[in-house]
Write a protein that holds these residues in place. Structure first.
Motif: not given
Length: 63
Positions: A9-12, A18-21, A24-29, A61-62
Motif C-alpha cells: 500500500a505504501i508503494l502504491h 509520482q505519476g510515472a506509471f 492501471a499500471e500502478c494498481d497492477a504493481i 496524481g496527487t
C-alpha cells in the motif's frame, strides 16, 4: 508491526503520487506486490485491488 498489505500500500501510494506509471499500471504493481512475498491471502489481495480500481481515480496524481 504492519497490517495486511501495508508495504504494498505504501508503494502504491508513492506510485500514485509520482505519476510515472498509468493508474492501471500502478494498481497492477500493487496487486503483484500483494501476491508475491508479502503473505497477503489471494482473496484479500483481490479485495484490495478491487478497492483501488473502484475508488482510486480521485487520488491518482496527487502528491
Amino acid at each position: 508491526c504492519a497490517g495486511y498489505g501495508m508495504r504494498p500500500a505504501i508503494l502504491h501510494d508513492q506510485l500514485y503520487g509520482q505519476g510515472a506509471f498509468t493508474r492501471a499500471e500502478c494498481d497492477a504493481i500493487f496487486y503483484r506486490a500483494l501476491t508475491t512475498g508479502d503473505g497477503t491471502a489471494r482473496w484479500r489481495s483481490l479485495l484490495f485491488y478491487a478497492g483501488v480500481r473502484l475508488g482510486g481515480a480521485s487520488h491518482y496524481g496527487t502528491a
